[in-house]
Scaffold this active site. Structure first.
Site, mmCIF file in Angstrom:
data_model
loop_
_atom_site.group_PDB
_atom_site.id
_atom_site.type_symbol
_atom_site.label_atom_id
_atom_site.label_comp_id
_atom_site.label_asym_id
_atom_site.label_seq_id
_atom_site.Cartn_x
_atom_site.Cartn_y
_atom_site.Cartn_z
ATOM 1 N N SER A 147 63.575 21.533 -12.016
ATOM 2 C CA SER A 147 62.662 21.677 -10.875
ATOM 3 C C SER A 147 63.451 22.075 -9.635
ATOM 4 O O SER A 147 64.642 21.745 -9.517
ATOM 5 C CB SER A 147 61.967 20.340 -10.599
ATOM 6 O OG SER A 147 61.302 20.375 -9.352
ATOM 7 N N TYR A 161 62.811 11.292 -9.276
ATOM 8 C CA TYR A 161 62.480 12.550 -9.970
ATOM 9 C C TYR A 161 63.542 13.612 -9.707
ATOM 10 O O TYR A 161 64.022 14.275 -10.639
ATOM 11 C CB TYR A 161 61.109 12.990 -9.472
ATOM 12 C CG TYR A 161 60.602 14.307 -9.999
ATOM 13 C CD1 TYR A 161 60.142 14.428 -11.311
ATOM 14 C CD2 TYR A 161 60.537 15.430 -9.164
ATOM 15 C CE1 TYR A 161 59.639 15.637 -11.778
ATOM 16 C CE2 TYR A 161 60.028 16.641 -9.624
ATOM 17 C CZ TYR A 161 59.582 16.735 -10.934
ATOM 18 O OH TYR A 161 59.086 17.934 -11.394
HETATM 19 P P1 NAI Z 1 51.620 18.412 -16.296
HETATM 20 O O1 NAI Z 1 51.364 17.055 -15.783
HETATM 21 O O2 NAI Z 1 50.467 19.292 -16.651
HETATM 22 O O3 NAI Z 1 52.619 18.384 -17.548
HETATM 23 C C1 NAI Z 1 53.445 17.312 -17.898
HETATM 24 C C2 NAI Z 1 53.246 17.055 -19.366
HETATM 25 O O4 NAI Z 1 54.158 16.056 -19.816
HETATM 26 C C3 NAI Z 1 51.840 16.533 -19.655
HETATM 27 O O5 NAI Z 1 51.272 17.309 -20.686
HETATM 28 C C4 NAI Z 1 52.074 15.102 -20.106
HETATM 29 O O6 NAI Z 1 51.138 14.651 -21.020
HETATM 30 C C5 NAI Z 1 53.457 15.217 -20.712
HETATM 31 N N1 NAI Z 1 54.099 13.909 -20.849
HETATM 32 C C6 NAI Z 1 54.204 12.948 -19.915
HETATM 33 N N2 NAI Z 1 54.833 11.878 -20.421
HETATM 34 C C7 NAI Z 1 55.146 12.186 -21.706
HETATM 35 C C8 NAI Z 1 55.804 11.498 -22.745
HETATM 36 N N3 NAI Z 1 56.305 10.266 -22.563
HETATM 37 N N4 NAI Z 1 55.936 12.102 -23.954
HETATM 38 C C9 NAI Z 1 55.447 13.358 -24.162
HETATM 39 N N5 NAI Z 1 54.822 14.052 -23.201
HETATM 40 C C10 NAI Z 1 54.668 13.479 -21.992
HETATM 41 O O7 NAI Z 1 52.462 19.137 -15.149
HETATM 42 P P2 NAI Z 1 53.378 20.444 -15.184
HETATM 43 O O8 NAI Z 1 53.468 20.869 -13.783
HETATM 44 O O9 NAI Z 1 52.922 21.393 -16.188
HETATM 45 O O10 NAI Z 1 54.797 19.836 -15.591
HETATM 46 C C11 NAI Z 1 55.580 20.339 -16.671
HETATM 47 C C12 NAI Z 1 57.032 20.208 -16.317
HETATM 48 O O11 NAI Z 1 57.318 21.058 -15.213
HETATM 49 C C13 NAI Z 1 57.445 18.796 -15.880
HETATM 50 O O12 NAI Z 1 58.721 18.507 -16.414
HETATM 51 C C14 NAI Z 1 57.519 18.931 -14.362
HETATM 52 O O13 NAI Z 1 58.401 17.996 -13.829
HETATM 53 C C15 NAI Z 1 58.028 20.344 -14.243
HETATM 54 N N6 NAI Z 1 57.841 20.986 -12.955
HETATM 55 C C16 NAI Z 1 56.579 21.226 -12.450
HETATM 56 C C17 NAI Z 1 56.437 21.870 -11.223
HETATM 57 C C18 NAI Z 1 55.115 22.189 -10.641
HETATM 58 O O14 NAI Z 1 55.061 22.654 -9.499
HETATM 59 N N7 NAI Z 1 54.005 22.001 -11.318
HETATM 60 C C19 NAI Z 1 57.617 22.275 -10.435
HETATM 61 C C20 NAI Z 1 58.876 21.981 -11.071
HETATM 62 C C21 NAI Z 1 58.969 21.367 -12.281
#
Ligand code: NAI
Length: 255
Positions: A147, A161
């Site tokens: 990130s 985080y």
């Molecule tokens: P999101 O909340 O849609 O995706 C996160 C996913 O991780 C969800 O599908 C959730 O169910 C899953 N998850 C959470 N705990 C879990 C576990 N214990 N085991 C398996 N799966 C688990 O949000 P997003 O934005 O798509 O996030 C995806 C990645 O991108 C994350 O690592 C986030 O930190 C990273 N990210 C997101 C940014 C943004 O602006 N949306 C910016 C930078 C990084």
């Protein structure tokens, strides 16, 4: 979704792929020809919808439940993928979350551990579970989703985080040195502000407006724009990229 990369014959495992960046990545990998394992934790409906979307377009996908912070569940996830699709060629460590915005005086030891486990330890466990087979087969690509927070410390209330995401960048470099001699490439992406459920939870509409004003492109990114870069890193087009972290942020941070 159209992509320019050929991943025919490859097996991809994407963690946390029931929503947001993970789902878009699973769909992009499938559109490039990979057979995809969609890992989910609690959101079975999202994972099933992603699977149906891929299968509806003629692709191959399975949905597999596992909490990626637990070694035993990660092992089962990889075993099930192996049994149903074949050995993992592409691992995308995408699962992650800020969980809760907390400043240092409110941040408990338990919450600290939870966020580090979810964003950093999970990548270690998943890499460990696939590395042996990749090394034996002298092929594979691992992509970690870090990130912009791992670069700049993030918005207020995200030290747990941002420390985990910064650790993921260093982990990417260290592991890439171990695995590159075996033909396995490890890289990362570092998204800026991407329009996913993450921000519905952690960023107010005002914060999103402020973010957009800080981005030279004048808008936040889409999950598909991250998925495309991950496909590139997974593909032979990125054959000489090792230990790299690619910024995907519309120009918000350059270094
Ligand atoms: P999101 O909340 O849609 O995706 C996160 C996913 O991780 C969800 O599908 C959730 O169910 C899953 N998850 C959470 N705990 C879990 C576990 N214990 N085991 C398996 N799966 C688990 O949000 P997003 O934005 O798509 O996030 C995806 C990645 O991108 C994350 O690592 C986030 O930190 C990273 N990210 C997101 C940014 C943004 O602006 N949306 C910016 C930078 C990084």
């Amino acid at each position: 979704m159209e992509t320019s990369f050929d991943l025919n014959g490859r097996v991809a495992l994407v963690t946390g792929a029931s929503s947001g960046i993970g789902r878009a990545t699973a769909e992009a990998l499938a559109a490039s020809g990979a057979r995809v394992a969609i890992n989910f934790h609690r959101n079975r409906a999202g994972a099933e919808a992603a699977r149906a979307e891929i299968v509806g377009r003629g692709g191959t996908a399975i949905a597999v439940q596992a909490d990626v912070t637990r070694a035993g569940e990660v092992q089962s996830l990889v075993e099930q993928t192996n049994a149903e699709l074949g050995p993992v060629d592409i691992l995308v460590n995408n699962a992650g979350s800020l969980v809760e915005r907390l400043r240092i005086l409110e941040l408990t030891e338990e919450r600290w551990d939870e966020v580090i486990d979810l964003n950093l330890k999970s990548a270690f466990l998943c890499c460990k579970a696939v590395a042996g087979s990749m090394m034996e087969r002298r092929a594979g690509a691992i992509i970690n989703v870090s990130s912009i927070a791992g670069r700049n410390g993030g918005a207020l209330g995200s030290i747990h985080y941002s420390a985990a995401k910064g650790g993921l960048i260093t982990f990417t470099k260290g592991l890439s040195k171990e695995l590159a001699p075996f033909g396995v490439r490890v890289n990362a992406v570092s998204p800026g502000v991407i329009d996913t459920p993450y921000h519905e939870q952690f960023s107010s509409p005002e914060m999103m407006k402020t973010y957009a004003g800080m981005i030279p492109l004048g808008r936040v990114g889409t999950p598909a724009e991250v998925g495309q870069v991950i496909c590139f890193l997974a593909s032979d087009a990125a054959g000489y990229l090792v230990g790299e972290t690619i910024e995907i942020n519309g120009g918000m941070l350059m270094d």
